[in-house]
Design an enzyme around this catalytic site. Sequence first.
Site, PDB file in Angstrom:
ATOM      1  N   HIS A   1      -4.151   3.785 -80.721  1.00  0.00           N
ATOM      2  CA  HIS A   1      -4.897   3.184 -79.623  1.00  0.00           C
ATOM      3  C   HIS A   1      -5.684   1.943 -80.046  1.00  0.00           C
ATOM      4  CE1 HIS A   1      -7.833   3.456 -76.095  1.00  0.00           C
ATOM      5  NE2 HIS A   1      -6.655   3.502 -75.524  1.00  0.00           N
TER       6      HIS A   1
ATOM      7  N   LYS B   1      -6.591  -1.956 -81.017  1.00  0.00           N
ATOM      8  CA  LYS B   1      -6.192  -3.310 -80.600  1.00  0.00           C
ATOM      9  C   LYS B   1      -6.777  -4.286 -81.620  1.00  0.00           C
ATOM     10  CE  LYS B   1      -6.434  -0.934 -76.493  1.00  0.00           C
ATOM     11  NZ  LYS B   1      -6.997   0.403 -76.376  1.00  0.00           N
TER      12      LYS B   1
ATOM     13  N   ASP C   1      -4.104 -15.162 -90.594  1.00  0.00           N
ATOM     14  CA  ASP C   1      -4.397 -15.802 -91.887  1.00  0.00           C
ATOM     15  C   ASP C   1      -5.611 -15.192 -92.587  1.00  0.00           C
ATOM     16  OD1 ASP C   1      -2.245 -17.483 -91.672  1.00  0.00           O
ATOM     17  OD2 ASP C   1      -3.394 -19.184 -90.879  1.00  0.00           O
TER      18      ASP C   1
ATOM     19  N   HIS D   1     -12.356  -1.265 -67.826  1.00  0.00           N
ATOM     20  CA  HIS D   1     -11.745  -0.739 -69.043  1.00  0.00           C
ATOM     21  C   HIS D   1     -12.555  -1.086 -70.285  1.00  0.00           C
ATOM     22  CE1 HIS D   1      -8.153  -0.256 -71.868  1.00  0.00           C
ATOM     23  NE2 HIS D   1      -8.196   0.887 -71.218  1.00  0.00           N
TER      24      HIS D   1
ATOM     25  N   LYS E   1     -15.099  -0.946 -73.186  1.00  0.00           N
ATOM     26  CA  LYS E   1     -15.765   0.148 -73.910  1.00  0.00           C
ATOM     27  C   LYS E   1     -16.932  -0.464 -74.690  1.00  0.00           C
ATOM     28  CE  LYS E   1     -10.986   1.022 -74.158  1.00  0.00           C
ATOM     29  NZ  LYS E   1     -10.726   1.903 -73.106  1.00  0.00           N
TER      30      LYS E   1
ATOM     31  N   ASP F   1     -31.139  -0.590 -76.860  1.00  0.00           N
ATOM     32  CA  ASP F   1     -32.433  -1.292 -76.949  1.00  0.00           C
ATOM     33  C   ASP F   1     -32.315  -2.806 -76.825  1.00  0.00           C
ATOM     34  OD1 ASP F   1     -33.607   1.184 -77.350  1.00  0.00           O
ATOM     35  OD2 ASP F   1     -33.651   0.991 -79.532  1.00  0.00           O
TER      36      ASP F   1
END
Length: 484
Positions: free
Chosen positions: A224, A226, A231, A402, A404, A409
């Site tokens: 899952h 990404k 380089d 979507h 996350k 604080d």
Amino acid sequence: MDKIYHILTLVSIGIYWLLVALVTFRIVFKKRAVSVSLAWLMVIYILPILGVFCYFLFGELNLGRKRAERAKAMSPSFGEWFTQLNHCQAHITENMGAHIYKIDELCNHRMGIPALSGNTLALQRDPKVILNSIITDIEQAQRSIRMVFYIWHVGGLADAVASSLIQAVKRGVNVKVLLDSAGSHRFIKSHWYQMMKDAGIQIVQALEVRPWRIFLHRLDLRQHRKIIVIDDTVAYTGSMNLVDPAFFKQDSGVGQWVDIMVRLTGPTVNVLAAIHCWDWEFETGVREFPQIPQCRIDDGLPRHPIQVVPSGPGMPEYLISQALILAIHQSNQSIRITTPYFVPSSELLSALKTAAQRGIRIELIIPHKNDSTMVKWASRSYYGELLDIGIAIYEFYGGLLHTKSVVIDQQFCLVGTVNMDMRSLWLNFEVTLAVDDIEFTQKLSRLQDEYIEQSYPVTDEEWQKRPHYNRLLERIYYLFNPLL
């Protein structure tokens, strides 16, 4: 003949109950959360035969023999690579904020990964900007490109990314792409997949799904993450898959997916490259390490310490979950969370409750419409107890939120690929960045403000008026929460 049928029936019943008994003992003696064990027991008793079959498919963290052996052999070498980073100038513990200092201790002791300073971060929120930025960086690549994605979907600017990778290979750039077999199954069947392979791109299916492998490894265990690393100098990670939202799941009825990505430069890029190398070796058996980053930190430049927190099979268990709970316990004023799937573990739920009872302002932003019916109802099963202790809940109406993210604080944040559900926190290959950068955190917080402006608050008074049919669905799916 009747006696034979009678005997066969008794034998079949006996074999079935013996199988149920054996699986029951297996569940009871397996070390796991009590809620998970009880949920599985309920499944095998309520769903005869099918429940036992499901347990064999999804009930245990079975990587398959080859992958399990490979993961065990990899750990010492990667641990040595990560540990070297503790001796470079970019690991400056005396200047770390209180939030990231504890998470640095956790990740260092469990996996050898330190928090590193000397990074630059750019928060990207518009999908066209994100994809065009990726294309621009690919066009400037000279040596290597590493990518891992859960979903790659054909259409729009995603095709332009594929085209730019093909052009990069023709320039002599080494390109490695790792795609989850289930999440990217449509892309893998498309002409783009074969074109990329034919062009010389090393493209590999992660956790390949095959009918004859269903009893050899767990099918719902997914890659899952990404990550893009170019380089070993520029990297991207965040919640967005390699998709153009204008061409992705347009008929799902949830609206356009709303995501973010973070573009990074600095020594943290090499850590993300090492995570890709881990995943590549885990899947192919081919070992490669990125270069150790240039760790010199110029005086007067922002420190921006970032802790990379990976998790997944073969890595220390529940590392992201521990980092998240640790951050929640350190909060002093506020916590704001955005997640598409909210099915918390008992530990995460307890941490949120404790924070709320300490007087911390907690806001939860989740999509009104979800692409998973089970998760939608399971999430809502928590609304009542969260509202009772003063946690504010907002349902986002601007599409499928979507993103996350967690902001603590207004000073510290976590952003990455992990959802607030047990599948992400316990099972899947995930990665999260813990960022100790007030400027970046406040940009993320302002984006969350915009999400709230496109949301409706869930009030306790309105929630109590919901139909009894909804309450029934919530209770049913609540029982299956540990398995979602």
